[in-house]
Design a protein around this motif. Structure first.
Motif, PDB file in Angstrom:
ATOM      1  N   VAL A 252       0.842  -1.205   0.000  1.00  0.00           N
ATOM      2  CA  VAL A 252       0.000   0.000   0.000  1.00  0.00           C
ATOM      3  C   VAL A 252       0.879   1.258   0.000  1.00  0.00           C
ATOM      4  CG1 VAL A 252      -1.651   1.343   1.338  1.00  0.00           C
ATOM      5  CG2 VAL A 252      -1.952  -1.135   1.108  1.00  0.00           C
ATOM      6  N   LEU A 253       1.916   1.250   0.819  1.00  0.00           N
ATOM      7  CA  LEU A 253       2.799   2.413   0.916  1.00  0.00           C
ATOM      8  C   LEU A 253       3.473   2.718  -0.418  1.00  0.00           C
ATOM      9  CD1 LEU A 253       4.327   4.585   2.550  1.00  0.00           C
ATOM     10  CD2 LEU A 253       6.008   2.805   3.138  1.00  0.00           C
ATOM     11  N   HIS A 254       4.034   1.719  -1.036  1.00  0.00           N
ATOM     12  CA  HIS A 254       4.792   1.961  -2.266  1.00  0.00           C
ATOM     13  C   HIS A 254       3.897   2.126  -3.484  1.00  0.00           C
ATOM     14  CE1 HIS A 254       8.827   1.598  -0.602  1.00  0.00           C
ATOM     15  NE2 HIS A 254       8.369   0.610   0.159  1.00  0.00           N
ATOM     16  N   ARG A 255       2.667   1.647  -3.383  1.00  0.00           N
ATOM     17  CA  ARG A 255       1.739   1.910  -4.500  1.00  0.00           C
ATOM     18  C   ARG A 255       1.378   3.382  -4.560  1.00  0.00           C
ATOM     19  NH1 ARG A 255       0.053   3.210  -8.369  1.00  0.00           N
ATOM     20  NH2 ARG A 255      -1.537   2.299  -9.755  1.00  0.00           N
ATOM     21  N   GLN A 256       1.319   4.031  -3.411  1.00  0.00           N
ATOM     22  CA  GLN A 256       1.006   5.462  -3.379  1.00  0.00           C
ATOM     23  C   GLN A 256       2.100   6.289  -4.049  1.00  0.00           C
ATOM     24  OE1 GLN A 256       0.546   6.099   0.817  1.00  0.00           O
ATOM     25  NE2 GLN A 256      -1.517   5.206   0.900  1.00  0.00           N
ATOM     26  N   CYS A 257       3.317   5.748  -4.048  1.00  0.00           N
ATOM     27  CA  CYS A 257       4.448   6.483  -4.632  1.00  0.00           C
ATOM     28  C   CYS A 257       4.716   6.108  -6.087  1.00  0.00           C
ATOM     29  CB  CYS A 257       5.713   6.214  -3.817  1.00  0.00           C
ATOM     30  SG  CYS A 257       5.567   6.650  -2.071  1.00  0.00           S
ATOM     31  N   ALA A 258       4.122   5.003  -6.553  1.00  0.00           N
ATOM     32  CA  ALA A 258       4.406   4.516  -7.906  1.00  0.00           C
ATOM     33  C   ALA A 258       3.454   5.133  -8.913  1.00  0.00           C
ATOM     34  CB  ALA A 258       4.295   2.999  -7.947  1.00  0.00           C
ATOM     35  N   SER A 259       3.968   5.513 -10.060  1.00  0.00           N
ATOM     36  CA  SER A 259       3.138   6.092 -11.121  1.00  0.00           C
ATOM     37  C   SER A 259       2.326   4.988 -11.810  1.00  0.00           C
ATOM     38  CB  SER A 259       4.022   6.792 -12.157  1.00  0.00           C
ATOM     39  OG  SER A 259       4.787   7.824 -11.550  1.00  0.00           O
ATOM     40  N   ASP A 260       1.099   5.331 -12.168  1.00  0.00           N
ATOM     41  CA  ASP A 260       0.252   4.366 -12.867  1.00  0.00           C
ATOM     42  C   ASP A 260       0.923   3.918 -14.159  1.00  0.00           C
ATOM     43  OD1 ASP A 260      -1.582   4.701 -10.887  1.00  0.00           O
ATOM     44  OD2 ASP A 260      -2.907   6.034 -12.032  1.00  0.00           O
ATOM     45  N   GLY A 261       0.788   2.630 -14.433  1.00  0.00           N
ATOM     46  CA  GLY A 261       1.324   2.105 -15.684  1.00  0.00           C
ATOM     47  C   GLY A 261       2.755   1.634 -15.620  1.00  0.00           C
ATOM     48  N   ALA A 263       5.986  -0.642 -14.255  1.00  0.00           N
ATOM     49  CA  ALA A 263       6.093  -2.076 -13.983  1.00  0.00           C
ATOM     50  C   ALA A 263       5.898  -2.377 -12.502  1.00  0.00           C
ATOM     51  CB  ALA A 263       7.449  -2.588 -14.460  1.00  0.00           C
ATOM     52  N   ILE A 264       6.443  -1.528 -11.623  1.00  0.00           N
ATOM     53  CA  ILE A 264       6.301  -1.778 -10.185  1.00  0.00           C
ATOM     54  C   ILE A 264       4.855  -1.576  -9.757  1.00  0.00           C
ATOM     55  CG2 ILE A 264       6.899   0.572  -9.499  1.00  0.00           C
ATOM     56  CD1 ILE A 264       7.840  -2.689  -7.657  1.00  0.00           C
ATOM     57  N   ALA A 265       4.164  -0.604 -10.358  1.00  0.00           N
ATOM     58  CA  ALA A 265       2.752  -0.381 -10.038  1.00  0.00           C
ATOM     59  C   ALA A 265       1.915  -1.587 -10.450  1.00  0.00           C
ATOM     60  CB  ALA A 265       2.247   0.882 -10.730  1.00  0.00           C
ATOM     61  N   LYS A 266       2.200  -2.134 -11.633  1.00  0.00           N
ATOM     62  CA  LYS A 266       1.458  -3.303 -12.100  1.00  0.00           C
ATOM     63  C   LYS A 266       1.702  -4.518 -11.201  1.00  0.00           C
ATOM     64  CE  LYS A 266       1.411  -1.907 -16.974  1.00  0.00           C
ATOM     65  NZ  LYS A 266       1.892  -2.220 -18.347  1.00  0.00           N
ATOM     66  N   ALA A 267       2.943  -4.685 -10.766  1.00  0.00           N
ATOM     67  CA  ALA A 267       3.260  -5.809  -9.886  1.00  0.00           C
ATOM     68  C   ALA A 267       2.533  -5.677  -8.551  1.00  0.00           C
ATOM     69  CB  ALA A 267       4.772  -5.888  -9.666  1.00  0.00           C
ATOM     70  N   ILE A 268       2.525  -4.456  -8.008  1.00  0.00           N
ATOM     71  CA  ILE A 268       1.844  -4.224  -6.731  1.00  0.00           C
ATOM     72  C   ILE A 268       0.334  -4.395  -6.888  1.00  0.00           C
ATOM     73  CG2 ILE A 268       1.305  -2.469  -4.999  1.00  0.00           C
ATOM     74  CD1 ILE A 268       4.146  -1.377  -5.399  1.00  0.00           C
ATOM     75  N   ASP A 269      -0.214  -3.862  -7.977  1.00  0.00           N
ATOM     76  CA  ASP A 269      -1.662  -3.970  -8.209  1.00  0.00           C
ATOM     77  C   ASP A 269      -2.110  -5.421  -8.294  1.00  0.00           C
ATOM     78  OD1 ASP A 269      -2.073  -1.267  -8.145  1.00  0.00           O
ATOM     79  OD2 ASP A 269      -2.026  -1.000 -10.333  1.00  0.00           O
ATOM     80  N   TYR A 270      -1.299  -6.263  -8.923  1.00  0.00           N
ATOM     81  CA  TYR A 270      -1.674  -7.675  -9.026  1.00  0.00           C
ATOM     82  C   TYR A 270      -1.888  -8.273  -7.640  1.00  0.00           C
ATOM     83  CZ  TYR A 270      -1.598 -12.622 -10.219  1.00  0.00           C
ATOM     84  OH  TYR A 270      -1.943 -13.956 -10.338  1.00  0.00           O
ATOM     85  N   SER A 271      -0.983  -7.989  -6.716  1.00  0.00           N
ATOM     86  CA  SER A 271      -1.104  -8.540  -5.363  1.00  0.00           C
ATOM     87  C   SER A 271      -2.249  -7.910  -4.589  1.00  0.00           C
ATOM     88  CB  SER A 271       0.210  -8.337  -4.600  1.00  0.00           C
ATOM     89  OG  SER A 271       1.241  -9.104  -5.171  1.00  0.00           O
ATOM     90  N   LEU A 272      -2.386  -6.588  -4.658  1.00  0.00           N
ATOM     91  CA  LEU A 272      -3.448  -5.927  -3.896  1.00  0.00           C
ATOM     92  C   LEU A 272      -4.839  -6.302  -4.402  1.00  0.00           C
ATOM     93  CD1 LEU A 272      -1.952  -2.357  -3.366  1.00  0.00           C
ATOM     94  CD2 LEU A 272      -2.189  -4.198  -1.684  1.00  0.00           C
ATOM     95  N   ASN A 273      -4.982  -6.398  -5.719  1.00  0.00           N
ATOM     96  CA  ASN A 273      -6.297  -6.727  -6.285  1.00  0.00           C
ATOM     97  C   ASN A 273      -6.722  -8.153  -5.959  1.00  0.00           C
ATOM     98  OD1 ASN A 273      -6.446  -4.169  -7.400  1.00  0.00           O
ATOM     99  ND2 ASN A 273      -5.700  -4.814  -9.411  1.00  0.00           N
ATOM    100  N   ARG A 274      -5.758  -9.026  -5.698  1.00  0.00           N
ATOM    101  CA  ARG A 274      -6.081 -10.428  -5.405  1.00  0.00           C
ATOM    102  C   ARG A 274      -5.730 -10.784  -3.959  1.00  0.00           C
ATOM    103  NH1 ARG A 274      -7.137 -14.075  -8.705  1.00  0.00           N
ATOM    104  NH2 ARG A 274      -5.791 -15.669  -7.788  1.00  0.00           N
ATOM    105  N   TRP A 275      -5.660  -9.776  -3.098  1.00  0.00           N
ATOM    106  CA  TRP A 275      -5.160 -10.006  -1.758  1.00  0.00           C
ATOM    107  C   TRP A 275      -5.976 -11.046  -0.989  1.00  0.00           C
ATOM    108  CZ3 TRP A 275      -0.641  -9.123   0.206  1.00  0.00           C
ATOM    109  CH2 TRP A 275      -0.457  -9.251   1.582  1.00  0.00           C
TER     110      TRP A 275
END
Length: 298
Positions: A252-261, A263-275
Motif C-alpha cells: 500500500v505504501l509503495h503503490r502510493q508512490c508509484a506512477s500508474d502504468g 512495472a512496479i505499479a502493475k506488480a503491486i496492483d496484481y497482489s493488492l487486487n487479489r489479496w
C-alpha cells in the motif's frame, strides 16, 4: 509383444473338447484383451502410450523406431490403438474424477498445446486443462483433459456440483465458478513472479524488498510441510500472518508512490487486487500457498 528394441509373438493354444455323449464342443475361452480380437499385447500398448504421453514421442517417430526393430506399424494403426486404449481407460478416469471431487481443496491450471489441423498442414492452439489434489493429500491424483479452447465452460463442466476451494491463477475462465459458490485461493508464486521479473531485468531495489518478504512466507511453509492441516494452520497464524500484514502495508505504501502504468505499479496492483484470494492459505491449513504443485505436473 514388445520389449525395448525387440518384438516377439505370443502363441495362445486353446484346448477344445467334445462330449462323447451329446457331441457338444467346449473350448477354452480367449484370454481377455484390451482391444477385442486385436494383435497388440498390453505391453505393446503400454509402450505406445508411455512413449507418446510421457516421453513425448509422436506416433510417426514411434513408427520409425518400430520399423528399425523389424516390424513396421503404420501410424494410422498406432493412432487407432491409442484411441481404443482411451476408451478402455475412461472408467478409470471417471472413478479418479469422483475421488478428486471428494477433495475439499483442488488445483486447476491450463496450458496451451499445438494441435495439428487435419488436412491443413499447420497447427492451431488447443489446451490441456489439469486438475489435481494438493501435495498435502494422501492421494496425489491428477487428471488431464484436452480441449480445443480455453473457454471457462471446460472447468465448469469438470467441476460441476463441486463446492470446495480452488487454487488457480487469475485467469478469467474460473470466475464463473466463484460466482457459483467455489472459494477462490490465489497463487502466491504468480504474485512473486511479477517482482522477480523486475528484479532480474532491472535489479529493482523495491522488487528485492518484496521478494524478501515473500521469501519469509515460504520459509515458514518449508517448516509446515510435514505438519497436519491443523498444525499448519496454527503455525501460519503465528509466523506467516505477521509477515503478510507487513507485506500488505509495504504494498500500500509503495503503490502510493508509484506512477500508474509502471512495472512496479502493475506488480503491486496484481497482489493488492487479489489479496483476499492470495491470503486464503492463512485461514485453512489444507490450502497451499501457490499453484506450483499442479503446474509442475504439466
Amino acid at each position: 509383444d514388445y520389449t525395448p528394441g525387440a518384438f516377439s509373438v505370443e502363441r495362445h493354444i486353446r484346448g477344445k473338447w467334445v462330449c462323447s455323449t451329446c457331441h457338444t464342443i467346449t473350448q477354452a475361452p480367449v484370454p481377455a484383451q484390451i482391444i477385442d480380437k486385436g494383435i497388440p499385447t498390453s505391453g505393446l500398448l503400454a509402450q505406445v502410450l508411455v512413449a507418446k504421453f510421457l516421453d513425448h514421442l509422436p506416433l510417426y517417430r514411434q513408427e520409425g523406431i518400430f520399423g528399425r526393430s523389424g516390424l513396421a506399424i503404420p501410424r494410422s494403426t498406432l493412432a487407432q490403438w491409442v484411441g481404443a486404449c482411451g476408451v478402455q481407460l475412461q472408467p478409470l478416469v471417471d472413478a479418479l474424477r469422483g475421488v478428486l471431487l471428494d477433495c475439499k481443496v483442488l488445483h486447476a491450471d491450463e496450458t496451451p498445446v499445438a494441435m495439428l489441423a487435419p488436412g491443413q498442414g499447420k497447427t492451431h492452439r488447443a489446451y490441456v486443462w489439469t486438475y489435481g489434489s494438493t501435495e498435502h493429500d494422501s492421494l496425489k491424483a491428477v487428471i488431464y483433459e484436452f480441449a480445443e479452447t480455453r473457454a471457462g465452460k471446460h472447468a465448469r463442466t469438470f467441476l460441476e456440483g463441486w463446492q470446495g476451494t480452488l487454487v488457480c491463477d487469475d485467469f478469467s475462465g474460473y470466475k464463473a465458478l466463484f460466482a457459483q459458490g467455489v472459494t477462490e485461493a490465489g497463487c502466491l508464486a504468480h504474485a512473486r513472479r511479477k517482482f522477480h521479473e523486475l528484479w532480474v531485468s532491472h535489479k529493482s531495489a523495491l522488487a528485492g524488498e518484496a521478494l524478501d518478504l515473500i521469501r519469509a512466507i515460504y520459509d515458514v511453509e518449508r517448516l509446515a510441510g510435514e505438519l497436519d492441516a491443523e498444525q499448519r494452520f496454527r503455525l501460519r497464524q503465528l509466523r506467516s500472518k505477521p509477515i503478510t500484514e507487513t507485506l500488505r502495508q509495504w504494498l500500500v505504501l509503495h503503490r502510493q508512490c508509484a506512477s500508474d502504468g509502471t512495472a512496479i505499479a502493475k506488480a503491486i496492483d496484481y497482489s493488492l487486487n487479489r489479496w483476499t484470494a492470495l491470503m486464503r492459505f492463512l485461514d485453512d491449513g489444507a490450502v497451499p500457498t501457490d499453484n506450483n504443485w499442479i503446474e509442475n505436473r504439466i
